[in-house]
Design a protein around this motif. Sequence first.
Motif, short mmCIF file in Angstrom:
data_model
loop_
_atom_site.label_atom_id
_atom_site.label_comp_id
_atom_site.label_asym_id
_atom_site.label_seq_id
_atom_site.Cartn_x
_atom_site.Cartn_y
_atom_site.Cartn_z
N LYS A 138 0.85 -1.21 0.00
CA LYS A 138 0.00 0.00 0.00
C LYS A 138 0.87 1.25 0.00
O LYS A 138 0.67 2.17 0.80
N ASN A 139 1.88 1.26 -0.88
CA ASN A 139 2.78 2.41 -1.06
C ASN A 139 3.59 2.78 0.18
O ASN A 139 4.23 3.81 0.21
N GLU A 140 3.52 1.96 1.18
CA GLU A 140 4.39 2.16 2.36
C GLU A 140 5.51 1.13 2.24
O GLU A 140 5.26 0.01 1.77
#
Length: 1530
Positions: A364-366
Amino acid sequence: MNLFLFPLGDITQKGYEKKRAKLLARYIPLIQGVDPSLQAENRVPGSSQATAAVSKQQKSRSTNSRDERFRSDVHTEAVQAALAKYKERKMPMPSKRRSVLVHSSVETYTPPDTSSASEDEGSLRRQGRITSTPFQSHSNVEPWLNRVIQGSSTSSSASSTSSHPGGKPAAASNTATATAAATVLADLMAHTQLENHSAPPDVTTGLVEHLHHERPQVASVRGVPRGYNSSILETADGVPVNSRVSSKIQQLLNTLKRPKRPPLKEFFVDDFEELLEVQQPDPNQPKPEGNQMNVLKGEPLGVVTNWPPSLLAALQRWGTTQPKAPCLTALDTTGKAIYTLTYGKLWSRSLKLAYTLLNKLTAKNEPLLKPGDRVALVFPNSDPVMFMVAFYGCLLAELIPVPIEVPLTRKDAGSQQIGFLLGSCGVTLALTTDACQKGLPKAQTGEVVTFKGWPRLVWFVIDGKHLAKPTKDWHPQVRDASADIAYIEYKTSKEGSTVGITVSHASMLAHCHALTQACGYSEAETLTNVLDFKRDAGLWHGVLTSVMNRMHVISIPYALMKVNPLSWIQKVCSYKARVAVVKSRDMHWSLLAQRDQRDVSLSSLRMLIVADGANPWSISSCDAFLNVFQSRGLRPEVICPCASSSEALTVAIRRPPELGGPPPGKAVLSMNCLSFSVIRVDTEEKLSVLTVQDVGQIMPGANVCVVKVDGTPYLCKADEVGEICVNSGATGMAYFGLLGITKNVFEAIPVTAAGVPVSDQPFTRTGLLGFVGPDYLVFVVGKLDGLMTVSGRRHNADDVVATALAVEPMKFVYRGRIAVFSVTVLHDDRIVLVAEQRPDASEEDSFQWMSRVLQAIDSIHQVGVYCLALVPANTLPKAPLGGIHISETKQRFLEGALHPCNVLMCPHTCVTNLPKPRQKQPDVGPASMIVGNLVAGKRIAQASGRDVTQLEDNDQARKFLYLADVLQWRAQTTPDHPLFLLLNSKGTVASTASCIQLHKRAERVAVALMEKGRLNVGDHVALVYPPGVDLIATFYGCLYAGCIPITVRPPHPQNLATTLPTVKMIVEVSKSACILTTQAIMKLLKSKEAATAVDIKTWPTILDTDDMPKKKLANIFRPPSPDTLAYLDFSVSTTGILAGVKMSHAATSALCRSIKLQCELYPSRQIAICLDPYCGLGFALWCLCSVYSGHQSILVPPLELESNVSLWLSAVSQYKVRVTFCSYSVMEMCTRGLGTQTDMLLTCINTCFMCAFLYWGPFSSISSRLGQSVISTSEGGRGMYAGTAGPDPTTVYVDMRALRHDRVRLVERGSPHSLPLMESGKILPGVKVIIAHTETKGPLGDSHLGEIWVSSPHNATGYYTVYGEEALHADHFTARLSFGDTQTVWARTGYLGFLRRTELTDASGERHDALYVVGSLDETLELRGMRYHPIDIETSVIRAHKSIAECAVFTWTNLLVVVVELEGSEQEALDLVALVTNVVLEEHYLIVGVVVIVDPGVIPINSRGEKQRMHLRDGFLADQLDPIYVAYNM
């Protein structure tokens, strides 16, 4: 400190023989004739010349590899000598049904790993030496043996029934039990302690008198003459039993018989609390005498000028300055080098991996990971290169690697615990190789499955193509070593839980430093590593310290060792390795294969590090290895055993002489003293000695002390064994996430005897048991994980394994596939030994091997084995590298999931802490003077129902004196009033009867009796009918004709053989002149099938009543007086006694009157009855009460419930009945069958809020004897007492242990040993109840347990006849108290119970006396002087395992026999033996003598739902049960 020491050198052949001769001197007369294998020829030769000579013989012998690690030759001989002292003892061999014996064919077996017993050991199949010839009984042993016979034996051993001279194997009988009858009951043999004349205790009572510090001694018993089993055995009851089973029991008794101990001198022992015997310390036991030890300080860590500030700094330095230097060479299974990783490659790949992990993995883009996160490393043992890259890549990315094993299946041993560890560490990512990832089990989606108990993981493959190149500006921070966690190493504890041990960067660096200094590692040395590189010494030497010193590691995979055990020696030779890291297993394997190699040389080695040098049996591997390879350039001083633990890392290591180490030491210690944690150098003649080698000196920079194992860590004395503790900068930090046990293990503060802390620094407990010897050498004698404390003495699992391995012949079980552990039963550790049996071993062989193992362990360790189990080959759970997963094996044993194929339990010999048996005082007179209504200061326990005379006008009572009159009166006054409704299984009305219909049918029957049957007044008539209106009509027909009816249950058409004889017996015993029945049953009684069961020619006249002429009876018979006989009530008690009770007309009407008053029965009432109508209260309610009281009865035959379980309850709810009667078996059937439909059940109970549940007999298999509210007696209508429960019958909780002593002790609900008892309802009107002492017949006080006696107008007048026990006491009906009120005549009910005055008041304003029934007196078992109710034991047993469907217990010659119905596969049968034995010991303090496993439905249950335990006993002794397995516990 001159403790013990003789220099360790090459034990020469001469020295060896001398030692051997000395050791065996006592047994020389025996040796000559007994066992050729004891002679020296086939022993390990002392020199290479001898080897060559012997090897020719060896080649021709069978392939039986011996595990050298666990075998010092001297130990083997000690075992042989110990065994030779036992003659083959005959013990009953378990019998097994054929089907259980049939394993799959031998070919389908893959032989299992024959690796050694420690958990992480591997295995090997090779041609090897066989050192045994079967044990033979030679005649010249006899005179010597007979001298020993006065001694006594602690052996819990057993032996087979064949293989004995003179014993003819009996043919297997036509039942399917496999083993032949015990053919010979040979003399029992005596034990090693010749001087021990202790009074042998009695097995039945478990009394023990201790002499020496010994377990109870089994006295030797002269055997019974040969062929005894075919003659008739007189048993304890004097019943002759001609059967195989009883001869086995006789054998068991002979093995266990011991004289009884005289009774205690005190008159009264207060045994309210049954205290378990606490093992009293023996005053003569060895005690430590040395001075208190001081803390041992290791040499200081040397200062090295260019020592790197952290391990990563070292890697960076070598990776950039020496990129071409080889770091690690990986081999394939052929031994070819497949890849050599250089320091440059290791550095560059680790950088790439670190960069990829930190920057390229996102969720999730983390970023998925941040520094400090834990990452699982899942790499196979054959891929050290990838593992090393992953490990250092994680360190560079500041991630914490958690190396674990590759999970192969969802059910790997211990895999769930690994999952728990990963979950608690918060692991979300697993690194692995491409090949490994492909091999993992996949779900349908193609993703790796989630293993049982594991968190959800992302699997990341670290092969080159998946890694990204770092950008130019990215550089990892290579920090100095800090206290942050560097990696987590997993460890499995004794209990099976897996913990993660955290090691900080600083500890990792300090440990590398200490190892470098202790081992003298230098730059660019070559090291051969055979160990698992993921953890322990393999990781420390082969992955960490090697990088520190730019060494070259040759990694030998486990798979290669299995194929070629010499591979490591060949690699040492070809790479000229200076150091090798091995386990004693690897040395042993290479010994077995060494003759294939002539040209290897070990001269390059300066250190051979033995990683498991702490295992006390590694010494024999080291000695033997040196013996063989000294001629190949191996120098003796090269062998360096070391000791380590996961918590403290390396604890001690032997230094090579050039590093200034002292000469090696060796200690011969007394095993008996070690069991008391005391060090005593022993004389070598003793059998039970342990020879240990030192593990060198402690690590540089460390402080070490030895502390007491339990409780506060006090320093030990110099001659005392304790746990070794280490304080240094190079130990683990903590158990990850477990603060409590971390404090205990990693922060121990040792204190002096005065309680003063020895240091302000905390110490780490290593889990190693040992002591510090001369020259400050450390000796390890065992591990805390393998410690078993049996009655105060400590035994080491490895030592017991070694003894088992030394038992010859080994051909029945796989070497090294033996697990030893302890389980806690009855507050003490009990030793369990599990071994894998070869598929071709016969029952006899295995049983013989088992019995010899028991004897050997008994002799050498003086400890009994509680359970010895053999499992089929390859079924023990494996540890990652071969070996046995001990904790998982233990878990399976306790859960009943081990599925053994052979079991021998020895509770009689092992369990010595049972409570003292109760001594009964034979001639106790009246307890004390009776003053008024008090006995010994207590109110006499008596109570009575309402007075009948005040309750109704006596005219009615007189008018209703004869039931025949009542029926006629009702037929005239209310002819159409419905009396009976009979329901069928569909719940519809099958037939009905009104007053007039019943009267007319009765008349027809009476006419038929007189005309067709030509019967006279007073003749007896048997009524053989299914439950229904016919039965009732014919009963009244008999009364009309003046005949005496006897109701008999019809035979079961499918089971004539067992049910018809009972019918015949009742007909004969009751002297019936005629049988009334239906046409169908009449045909059955005269059929061919019936003729096979009984003599059908001797039936009296049989009349069928299906179509009788409609004739009016001229005159109805009227009895001359109320005392004439009305009917006979025949019943079979649960103890198998057939008794007929005489009921007079007066008693009959009194009974009806009491029930009417108690249950408030009037013509307007409806009641539902689901009982058998043949005897007792069931009969009274079906046939008598409706006519007497005029109420309508809804009749539900219990048999119909088999096809429709909800029948009774739906009838209750449909007719909105307020009173219902049923038996326990009916309730149980309904609740079992309607588990899902409880809502229906509840609605019904609401509609009949006045449920008068009728409980029959000893409340068969009721789990908490709750809910008896109307009680009938066992022998028909001897004395009916008690009635419907009041609105809230009180429940009390009594202590089950006190009940065994005939006492009542009330406890809180839920307390241990509590048993709920529900009050038995209000006492019937006109009934008096008293509690009498079962033996003295004196009245007892309130709350004392005794027999319930009843006095009432409806007591039966006596037995008509009793079949099966001619001398049945006449006082059952006319008992009188021995003192107090000696005038009243009582009927004895045969039930145990007590009265207790409650706080409630009766309608009359009196305080209410509650009556509690505990169980039937006939059923109780007298064991060890105490009274047990079978139901309590059975309840415990049924809870022991999910596959136990039903259980029944009985005693036979003072042995408790437990019969268990197995609902499941037959392979589970043997699992139950240990579980049943355990639960009965734990909960009832009883030792089970015989466990019988049978099919469901074998335990006979009578019509009232009661178990027929005596029938079962007879069936067992006559060998009719066709059991799946019979285990005779020793």
